[in-house]
Design a protein around this motif. Structure first.
Motif, short mmCIF file in Angstrom:
data_model
loop_
_atom_site.label_atom_id
_atom_site.label_comp_id
_atom_site.label_asym_id
_atom_site.label_seq_id
_atom_site.Cartn_x
_atom_site.Cartn_y
_atom_site.Cartn_z
N HIS A 169 73.58 77.41 101.98
CA HIS A 169 73.80 77.05 100.76
C HIS A 169 74.84 75.92 100.74
O HIS A 169 74.59 74.51 100.34
CB HIS A 169 74.70 78.16 100.23
CG HIS A 169 73.73 79.32 99.97
ND1 HIS A 169 72.52 79.41 99.09
CD2 HIS A 169 73.56 80.37 100.43
CE1 HIS A 169 72.00 80.51 99.25
NE2 HIS A 169 72.69 81.16 100.18
N CYS A 170 75.98 75.88 101.96
CA CYS A 170 77.13 74.90 101.62
C CYS A 170 77.00 73.91 103.16
O CYS A 170 77.74 73.00 103.09
CB CYS A 170 78.41 75.43 101.66
SG CYS A 170 78.83 76.52 102.91
N LYS A 171 76.08 74.54 103.96
CA LYS A 171 75.81 73.78 105.10
C LYS A 171 76.98 73.77 106.26
O LYS A 171 77.06 72.85 107.16
CB LYS A 171 75.34 72.18 104.93
CG LYS A 171 74.60 71.93 104.00
CD LYS A 171 73.03 72.67 104.56
CE LYS A 171 71.91 72.29 103.55
NZ LYS A 171 70.77 73.36 103.74
N LYS A 172 77.93 74.82 106.19
CA LYS A 172 78.88 74.91 107.06
C LYS A 172 78.33 75.71 108.33
O LYS A 172 77.67 76.55 108.29
CB LYS A 172 80.10 75.76 106.32
CG LYS A 172 81.40 76.02 107.24
CD LYS A 172 82.36 76.49 106.66
CE LYS A 172 83.35 77.21 107.45
NZ LYS A 172 83.97 76.37 108.37
N THR A 173 79.04 75.26 109.36
CA THR A 173 78.58 76.24 110.65
C THR A 173 79.36 77.00 110.81
O THR A 173 80.59 76.86 110.97
CB THR A 173 78.56 74.84 111.79
OG1 THR A 173 77.81 73.63 111.58
CG2 THR A 173 78.27 75.62 113.03
N LYS A 217 77.95 86.92 105.29
CA LYS A 217 78.71 86.43 104.47
C LYS A 217 79.37 84.90 104.59
O LYS A 217 80.12 85.04 105.61
CB LYS A 217 79.49 87.44 103.56
CG LYS A 217 80.06 86.67 102.38
CD LYS A 217 81.05 87.97 101.54
CE LYS A 217 81.67 87.44 100.58
NZ LYS A 217 82.60 88.63 100.04
N CYS A 218 78.95 83.99 104.08
CA CYS A 218 79.44 82.69 104.38
C CYS A 218 81.11 82.89 103.71
O CYS A 218 81.30 83.00 102.63
CB CYS A 218 78.93 81.53 103.50
SG CYS A 218 79.73 79.94 104.03
N PRO A 219 82.06 82.06 104.69
CA PRO A 219 83.56 82.42 104.20
C PRO A 219 83.63 81.15 103.03
O PRO A 219 84.84 81.46 102.42
CB PRO A 219 84.29 82.23 105.42
CG PRO A 219 83.62 81.66 106.38
CD PRO A 219 82.03 82.15 105.83
N GLU A 249 78.40 83.26 99.59
CA GLU A 249 76.98 83.52 99.83
C GLU A 249 76.46 84.42 100.83
O GLU A 249 76.83 84.23 101.91
CB GLU A 249 76.04 82.43 99.42
CG GLU A 249 76.14 81.44 98.35
CD GLU A 249 75.74 82.18 97.03
OE1 GLU A 249 74.60 82.81 97.12
OE2 GLU A 249 76.18 81.95 96.08
N LYS A 250 75.57 85.33 100.66
CA LYS A 250 75.10 86.13 101.69
C LYS A 250 73.75 85.56 102.08
O LYS A 250 72.98 84.96 101.12
CB LYS A 250 74.89 87.65 101.21
CG LYS A 250 76.30 88.10 101.19
CD LYS A 250 76.02 89.71 100.73
CE LYS A 250 77.53 90.60 100.86
NZ LYS A 250 77.52 91.76 100.19
N PHE A 251 73.58 85.82 103.32
CA PHE A 251 72.03 85.20 103.86
C PHE A 251 71.82 86.04 104.96
O PHE A 251 72.75 86.44 105.80
CB PHE A 251 72.04 83.59 104.04
CG PHE A 251 73.08 83.29 105.19
CD1 PHE A 251 72.64 82.76 106.42
CD2 PHE A 251 74.22 82.84 104.47
CE1 PHE A 251 73.57 82.29 107.31
CE2 PHE A 251 75.10 82.29 105.37
CZ PHE A 251 74.89 82.18 106.61
N ASP A 252 70.48 85.89 105.61
CA ASP A 252 69.92 86.78 106.63
C ASP A 252 69.98 85.66 107.72
O ASP A 252 69.48 84.30 107.69
CB ASP A 252 68.64 87.01 106.49
CG ASP A 252 68.55 88.24 105.54
OD1 ASP A 252 69.55 89.08 105.23
OD2 ASP A 252 67.76 88.44 104.59
N VAL A 253 70.37 86.19 108.95
CA VAL A 253 70.35 85.49 110.24
C VAL A 253 69.59 86.29 111.14
O VAL A 253 69.72 87.43 111.30
CB VAL A 253 71.70 85.56 110.75
CG1 VAL A 253 71.77 84.87 111.97
CG2 VAL A 253 72.66 84.40 109.67
#
Length: 136
Positions: free
Chosen positions: A105-109, A122-124, A128-132
């Motif tokens: 979503h935000c392209k943060k590493t 969950k991206c800090p 947003e939550k996403f599967d890895v």
């Protein structure tokens, strides 16, 4: 010795001096000179000499605002490259304990601990939550 130091300080007063672009040009001159030792090319020697002459010219220049603007333009190009190289080496150094993935979503590493298989993260930054999927 103090007298020479005083004369040098007096000479450099009002001059630009060295900055990151100076160091980059000097490093490029060293690399080109070392390559030229093996290749022995007149063109390569001329190009490397141009870099060292420009670096010295910039250091002794009295047009401080223009040299600072040149350095700012260089840093706008150099800092993202430097950041990516540092991240690459950090990934290699920490490969046994962490994995790095980008948020879709935000392209943060993100730096993730190794939990093999499918995980929900969950991206800090964007929350947003996403599967890895971590295989190794």
């Amino acid at each position: 010795m103090e007298r020479i130091k005083e004369k040098l300080v007096k000479f450099m007063t009002g001059r630009y001096g060295v900055d990151q672009l100076y160091y980059a040009m000097f490093a490029l001159w060293v690399v080109l000179t070392l390559v030229n030792i093996k290749v022995d090319s007149l063109i390569l020697m001329a190009v490397s000499d141009v870099f060292i002459v420009l670096a010295i010219f910039r250091g002794f220049s009295r047009n401080i605002s223009r040299r600072a603007a040149e350095n700012d333009k260089f840093l706008k190009v150099w800092n993202p490259v430097k950041r990516k190289v540092r991240l690459f080496y950090r990934r290699i150094r920490e490969i046994r304990v962490h994995r790095f993935r980008k948020c879709p979503h935000c392209k943060k590493t993100l730096q993730l601990s190794i939990k093999r298989g499918k995980n929900t993260v969950k991206c800090p930054r964007c929350q947003e939550k996403f599967d890895v999927h971590i295989i190794l």
